[in-house]
Design a protein around this motif. Structure first.
Motif, PDB file in Angstrom:
ATOM      1  N   ALA A  72       6.927   0.502  -5.934  1.00 34.66           N
ATOM      2  CA  ALA A  72       6.510   1.679  -6.699  1.00 34.66           C
ATOM      3  C   ALA A  72       7.431   1.973  -7.878  1.00 34.66           C
ATOM      4  CB  ALA A  72       6.459   2.899  -5.781  1.00 34.66           C
ATOM      5  N   THR A  73       8.733   1.685  -7.736  1.00 37.06           N
ATOM      6  CA  THR A  73       9.691   2.025  -8.789  1.00 37.06           C
ATOM      7  C   THR A  73       9.932   0.885  -9.779  1.00 37.06           C
ATOM      8  OG1 THR A  73      11.525   1.329  -7.363  1.00 37.06           O
ATOM      9  CG2 THR A  73      10.917   3.679  -7.333  1.00 37.06           C
ATOM     10  N   GLY A  74       9.403  -0.298  -9.497  1.00 34.91           N
ATOM     11  CA  GLY A  74       9.677  -1.444 -10.358  1.00 34.91           C
ATOM     12  C   GLY A  74      11.111  -1.918 -10.245  1.00 34.91           C
ATOM     13  N   THR A  75      11.680  -1.763  -9.049  1.00 33.62           N
ATOM     14  CA  THR A  75      13.078  -2.142  -8.818  1.00 33.62           C
ATOM     15  C   THR A  75      13.293  -3.624  -9.088  1.00 33.62           C
ATOM     16  OG1 THR A  75      13.524  -0.396  -7.209  1.00 33.62           O
ATOM     17  CG2 THR A  75      14.817  -2.417  -6.998  1.00 33.62           C
ATOM     18  N   THR A  76      14.381  -3.915  -9.814  1.00 34.81           N
ATOM     19  CA  THR A  76      14.763  -5.313 -10.052  1.00 34.81           C
ATOM     20  C   THR A  76      15.973  -5.720  -9.217  1.00 34.81           C
ATOM     21  OG1 THR A  76      16.132  -4.655 -11.940  1.00 34.81           O
ATOM     22  CG2 THR A  76      13.852  -5.302 -12.399  1.00 34.81           C
ATOM     23  N   LEU A  77      16.834  -4.745  -8.882  1.00 34.25           N
ATOM     24  CA  LEU A  77      18.001  -4.999  -8.035  1.00 34.25           C
ATOM     25  C   LEU A  77      18.010  -3.980  -6.906  1.00 34.25           C
ATOM     26  CD1 LEU A  77      20.847  -5.474 -10.716  1.00 34.25           C
ATOM     27  CD2 LEU A  77      19.426  -7.237  -9.646  1.00 34.25           C
ATOM     28  N   PHE A  78      18.148  -4.455  -5.666  1.00 31.52           N
ATOM     29  CA  PHE A  78      18.161  -3.592  -4.493  1.00 31.52           C
ATOM     30  C   PHE A  78      19.515  -3.727  -3.820  1.00 31.52           C
ATOM     31  CE2 PHE A  78      16.582  -3.002   0.094  1.00 31.52           C
ATOM     32  CZ  PHE A  78      16.689  -1.612   0.028  1.00 31.52           C
ATOM     33  N   ALA A  79      20.125  -2.595  -3.451  1.00 26.40           N
ATOM     34  CA  ALA A  79      21.448  -2.602  -2.833  1.00 26.40           C
ATOM     35  C   ALA A  79      21.414  -1.858  -1.508  1.00 26.40           C
ATOM     36  CB  ALA A  79      22.484  -1.966  -3.760  1.00 26.40           C
ATOM     37  N   ALA A  80      22.002  -2.465  -0.476  1.00 28.86           N
ATOM     38  CA  ALA A  80      22.024  -1.854   0.851  1.00 28.86           C
ATOM     39  C   ALA A  80      23.042  -2.583   1.710  1.00 28.86           C
ATOM     40  CB  ALA A  80      20.632  -1.924   1.492  1.00 28.86           C
TER      41      ALA A  80
ATOM     42  N   PRO B 145      24.663   1.370 -13.159  1.00 30.70           N
ATOM     43  CA  PRO B 145      23.487   1.425 -14.039  1.00 30.70           C
ATOM     44  C   PRO B 145      23.729   2.273 -15.282  1.00 30.70           C
ATOM     45  CG  PRO B 145      22.837   1.757 -11.756  1.00 30.70           C
ATOM     46  CD  PRO B 145      24.338   1.778 -11.780  1.00 30.70           C
ATOM     47  N   PHE B 146      24.368   3.435 -15.122  1.00 31.44           N
ATOM     48  CA  PHE B 146      24.615   4.298 -16.270  1.00 31.44           C
ATOM     49  C   PHE B 146      25.555   3.618 -17.274  1.00 31.44           C
ATOM     50  CE2 PHE B 146      23.770   8.697 -14.105  1.00 31.44           C
ATOM     51  CZ  PHE B 146      22.476   8.296 -13.836  1.00 31.44           C
ATOM     52  N   ALA B 147      26.574   2.926 -16.777  1.00 26.59           N
ATOM     53  CA  ALA B 147      27.526   2.268 -17.673  1.00 26.59           C
ATOM     54  C   ALA B 147      26.864   1.175 -18.498  1.00 26.59           C
ATOM     55  CB  ALA B 147      28.689   1.690 -16.874  1.00 26.59           C
ATOM     56  N   ARG B 148      25.807   0.548 -17.946  1.00 27.44           N
ATOM     57  CA  ARG B 148      25.117  -0.528 -18.659  1.00 27.44           C
ATOM     58  C   ARG B 148      23.855  -0.056 -19.369  1.00 27.44           C
ATOM     59  NH1 ARG B 148      26.951  -5.802 -17.735  1.00 27.44           N
ATOM     60  NH2 ARG B 148      25.532  -6.237 -19.462  1.00 27.44           N
ATOM     61  N   GLY B 149      23.525   1.215 -19.251  1.00 29.85           N
ATOM     62  CA  GLY B 149      22.304   1.707 -19.880  1.00 29.85           C
ATOM     63  C   GLY B 149      21.057   1.314 -19.125  1.00 29.85           C
ATOM     64  N   ALA B 150      21.193   1.040 -17.836  1.00 27.89           N
ATOM     65  CA  ALA B 150      20.062   0.681 -16.979  1.00 27.89           C
ATOM     66  C   ALA B 150      19.509   1.942 -16.311  1.00 27.89           C
ATOM     67  CB  ALA B 150      20.503  -0.352 -15.945  1.00 27.89           C
ATOM     68  N   THR B 151      18.646   1.767 -15.322  1.00 28.09           N
ATOM     69  CA  THR B 151      18.046   2.888 -14.595  1.00 28.09           C
ATOM     70  C   THR B 151      18.486   2.841 -13.141  1.00 28.09           C
ATOM     71  OG1 THR B 151      16.092   2.872 -16.024  1.00 28.09           O
ATOM     72  CG2 THR B 151      15.875   3.977 -13.892  1.00 28.09           C
ATOM     73  N   GLY B 152      18.979   3.968 -12.622  1.00 30.22           N
ATOM     74  CA  GLY B 152      19.349   4.074 -11.214  1.00 30.22           C
ATOM     75  C   GLY B 152      18.285   4.812 -10.430  1.00 30.22           C
ATOM     76  N   VAL B 153      18.035   4.359  -9.194  1.00 26.78           N
ATOM     77  CA  VAL B 153      17.035   4.996  -8.324  1.00 26.78           C
ATOM     78  C   VAL B 153      17.714   5.377  -7.014  1.00 26.78           C
ATOM     79  CG1 VAL B 153      14.803   4.802  -7.184  1.00 26.78           C
ATOM     80  CG2 VAL B 153      15.237   3.520  -9.303  1.00 26.78           C
TER      81      VAL B 153
ATOM     82  N   VAL C 111      16.409  -2.007 -13.114  1.00 24.22           N
ATOM     83  CA  VAL C 111      16.155  -0.796 -12.333  1.00 24.22           C
ATOM     84  C   VAL C 111      16.812  -1.037 -10.976  1.00 24.22           C
ATOM     85  CG1 VAL C 111      14.416   0.689 -11.274  1.00 24.22           C
ATOM     86  CG2 VAL C 111      13.973  -0.360 -13.508  1.00 24.22           C
ATOM     87  N   VAL C 112      17.837  -0.236 -10.677  1.00 20.57           N
ATOM     88  CA  VAL C 112      18.679  -0.471  -9.500  1.00 20.57           C
ATOM     89  C   VAL C 112      18.390   0.586  -8.443  1.00 20.57           C
ATOM     90  CG1 VAL C 112      21.028  -0.781  -8.642  1.00 20.57           C
ATOM     91  CG2 VAL C 112      20.476  -1.407 -11.007  1.00 20.57           C
ATOM     92  N   LEU C 113      17.899   0.160  -7.297  1.00 14.37           N
ATOM     93  CA  LEU C 113      17.643   1.055  -6.163  1.00 14.37           C
ATOM     94  C   LEU C 113      18.737   0.873  -5.128  1.00 14.37           C
ATOM     95  CD1 LEU C 113      15.969   2.910  -4.263  1.00 14.37           C
ATOM     96  CD2 LEU C 113      14.645   0.869  -3.624  1.00 14.37           C
ATOM     97  N   HIS C 114      19.435   1.962  -4.792  1.00  9.35           N
ATOM     98  CA  HIS C 114      20.435   1.909  -3.731  1.00  9.35           C
ATOM     99  C   HIS C 114      19.924   2.704  -2.536  1.00  9.35           C
ATOM    100  CE1 HIS C 114      24.146   1.756  -1.533  1.00  9.35           C
ATOM    101  NE2 HIS C 114      24.705   1.033  -2.482  1.00  9.35           N
ATOM    102  N   ALA C 115      20.111   2.144  -1.341  1.00 11.17           N
ATOM    103  CA  ALA C 115      19.561   2.759  -0.137  1.00 11.17           C
ATOM    104  C   ALA C 115      20.479   3.789   0.498  1.00 11.17           C
ATOM    105  CB  ALA C 115      19.239   1.672   0.891  1.00 11.17           C
ATOM    106  N   GLY C 116      21.683   4.000  -0.044  1.00 15.42           N
ATOM    107  CA  GLY C 116      22.644   4.901   0.581  1.00 15.42           C
ATOM    108  C   GLY C 116      22.653   6.289  -0.032  1.00 15.42           C
ATOM    109  N   ASN C 117      23.604   7.112   0.464  1.00  9.51           N
ATOM    110  CA  ASN C 117      23.788   8.460  -0.037  1.00  9.51           C
ATOM    111  C   ASN C 117      24.865   8.478  -1.105  1.00  9.51           C
ATOM    112  OD1 ASN C 117      24.862  11.381  -0.046  1.00  9.51           O
ATOM    113  ND2 ASN C 117      23.012  11.531   1.163  1.00  9.51           N
ATOM    114  N   ILE C 118      24.707   9.315  -2.103  1.00 14.22           N
ATOM    115  CA  ILE C 118      25.570   9.297  -3.272  1.00 14.22           C
ATOM    116  C   ILE C 118      27.026   9.620  -2.960  1.00 14.22           C
ATOM    117  CG2 ILE C 118      25.181  11.700  -3.914  1.00 14.22           C
ATOM    118  CD1 ILE C 118      25.128  10.769  -6.850  1.00 14.22           C
ATOM    119  N   ASN C 119      27.310  10.255  -1.826  1.00 14.44           N
ATOM    120  CA  ASN C 119      28.706  10.547  -1.494  1.00 14.44           C
ATOM    121  C   ASN C 119      29.475   9.285  -1.111  1.00 14.44           C
ATOM    122  OD1 ASN C 119      27.162  10.865   1.280  1.00 14.44           O
ATOM    123  ND2 ASN C 119      29.298  10.471   1.785  1.00 14.44           N
TER     124      ASN C 119
END
Length: 507
Positions: free
Chosen positions: A246-254, A221-229, A201-209
């Motif tokens: 709360a989200t069960g994040t396993t990988l955090f990106a920022a 995450p989508f390419a590997r069949g994981a979950t993006g937050v 479960v991958v949580l990224h702290a930025g904006n999608i643009n």
């Protein structure tokens, strides 16, 4: 995954259509307004909505290759719009919701956009873009629910998929065009930086643009069949530990500065018993002291990467080996990376010699080119090598040590900003005779943009007025945080602004 022998490949199908068949009931995307308010969508749900929205966009008259600007925040409609645009062979153009109307109009004109997706019905933006087909939030919701679904277009791996704008060596942002193959080009970083698996479960702290968020928070995450937050709530530096829990994040990106804020304003002890395995960082240099502080506070690691919009990350530290504090890591396996002489030539330098970091032209993650900038595109290549402007050296073990930039591009909170673009905006003020901008380090690894202004004779420039002037013309991350009034701007012997000397003018 290699590019198919026939060259046919569609990024949206790879990320959603393929996964909907293999794991349709799995959660693909979570949008969090706060730790207690979240919505989620499965791969099957996203696939169905994207294909319906794609059908609606196609029915509106969009044709293969048309650019569609998407000015939206972190909501599901932005994700749907990006993938639906790509699905039908059009070119998605993500744009920051922080951009001013003037900036939006300029980017739409440069790209020749045929349509724009807005997260609201802002009348000022609509009026400024009257020549485009406009889809607002309600239109996207309706089309994704009611349109006849379209099939994923049989695009080629080298067909354009998305166009992002980044600061260049001129006063105007330049478009970086990526092909559908870019998602294959990202695969080396899955093992050699993210440590990404289908269970994450991958949580990224930025904006999608932002390409960092679009890539690590969604495409990977989508390419590997994981979950993006993605987080869609108000700015709150203390929210991240609670959101990770709360989200069960396993990988955090920022970016590093956000990790620093999370440690200062959040409760990092909440990360200790959670599923968080480690964090990844890019956009700014990760200082050894921040790395040590994070490890001590959370019991998890941080893994750094070096990259840019043109290639994403290609040098990184790896979760399966000890990091070397101060180094962004080693070239990811499968990539051809070299350090070339600054003054010219294509023979790689030896370990310990400083030069320009280069990536081979054959890398599938490399951009297709700069949008309508043939001269800048030609200047970025030397033979078969792409030069991004980073100065670096290899050590004897193959680790890269970053030694700054070979140009004046600034880095403000992970965003690359051209000083010329900021100077152009400020120079338009009637009280300004001359202006130059530069990065100013405020603490540790945090830097902001400072503007140095020479007023016109008989005029009395006001800092608040100049900052307001900039705010009307520049996105938040491009704006100077301080105005310094000076008698003259220092220059080098050849007449260029000496940005190295500018910070010395601050009393």
């Amino acid at each position: 995954m290699p590019i198919p022998a026939d060259g046919r490949f569609n990024l949206a199908w790879h990320c959603l259509g393929r996964q909907a068949r293999a794991r349709g009931g799995k959660i693909a995307l979570i949008i969090a307004e706060d730790p207690d308010t979240m919505e989620s969508w499965t791969y099957a749900e996203l696939d169905a909505k994207v294909r319906r929205l794609a059908g609606g966009l196609a029915a509106s008259g969009l044709s293969k290759g048309d650019r569609v600007m998407i000015r939206a925040g972190n909501d599901v409609e932005a994700v749907l719009a990006i993938f639906a645009t790509i699905a039908i062979g059009c070119v998605a153009q993500p744009a920051s919701p922080m951009l001013t109307v003037e900036e939006v109009r300029a980017l739409a004109a440069d790209s020749g956009a045929a349509a724009i997706v807005l997260d609201d019905a802002d009348p000022a933006v609509r009026a400024a873009l009257a020549s485009l087909v406009v889809f607002d939030h309600g239109d996207v919701v309706r089309l994704a629910a009611e349109s006849a679904p379209a099939d994923y277009a049989p695009t080629a791996a080298d067909d354009p998929a998305y166009l992002v704008y980044t600061s260049g060596s001129t006063a105007e942002p330049k478009g970086v065009l990526h092909g559908h193959r870019v998602v294959i080009g990202r695969e080396p970083m899955h093992a050699d930086w993210l440590g990404l698996t289908g269970d994450d479960v991958v949580l990224h702290a930025g904006n999608i643009n932002w390409t960092y968020t679009l890539g690590v928070g969604v495409l990977d995450p989508f390419a590997r069949g994981a979950t993006g937050v993605l987080y869609a709530g108000p700015r709150d530096p203390g929210v991240w530990p609670r959101l990770i829990e709360a989200t069960g994040t396993t990988l955090f990106a920022a970016v590093p500065s956000l990790y620093r804020q999370a440690l200062k304003y959040g409760d990092p002890s909440r990360m200790w018993p959670t599923r968080l395995r480690h964090g990844v960082t890019a956009g700014e240099a990760l200082s050894p002291d921040l790395l040590a502080h994070w490890r001590e506070a959370t019991g998890t690691g941080l893994y750094e990467a070096l990259g840019m919009s043109e290639i994403s990350t290609y040098v990184s530290s790896r979760p399966d080996e000890p990091v070397r504090p101060g180094s962004p890591g080693r070239p990811q396996r499968g990539r051809r990376v070299a350090v070339l002489p600054v003054e010219g030539g294509t023979d790689p330098l030896r370990p310990g010699e400083i030069g320009l970091l280069a990536v081979h032209r054959s890398d599938p993650g490399l951009m297709l080119g700069y949008w309508n900038r043939p001269e800048e595109e030609a200047a970025a290549f030397r033979g078969e090598w792409f030069l991004g402007g980073d100065l670096a050296e290899f050590d004897a073990d193959g680790w890269v040590w970053h030694r700054g930039r070979n140009n004046d591009i600034m880095n403000a909170f992970g965003y690359r900003v051209s000083p010329l673009e900021v100077e152009k905006a400020l120079a338009a003020h009637p009280d300004v005779a001359d202006v130059a901008v530069a990065e100013r380090t405020v603490s540790g690894d945090v830097s902001v943009i400072a503007a140095f202004v020479v007023g016109k004779p008989g005029r009395a420039p006001d800092e608040a007025a100049l900052l307001a002037h900039a705010a009307a013309r520049l996105a938040v991350y491009k704006r100077p945080r301080r105005i310094v009034f000076v008698d003259a701007i220092p220059h080098t012997p050849n007449g260029k602004v000496s940005r190295r000397l500018l910070p010395q003018l601050i009393a």
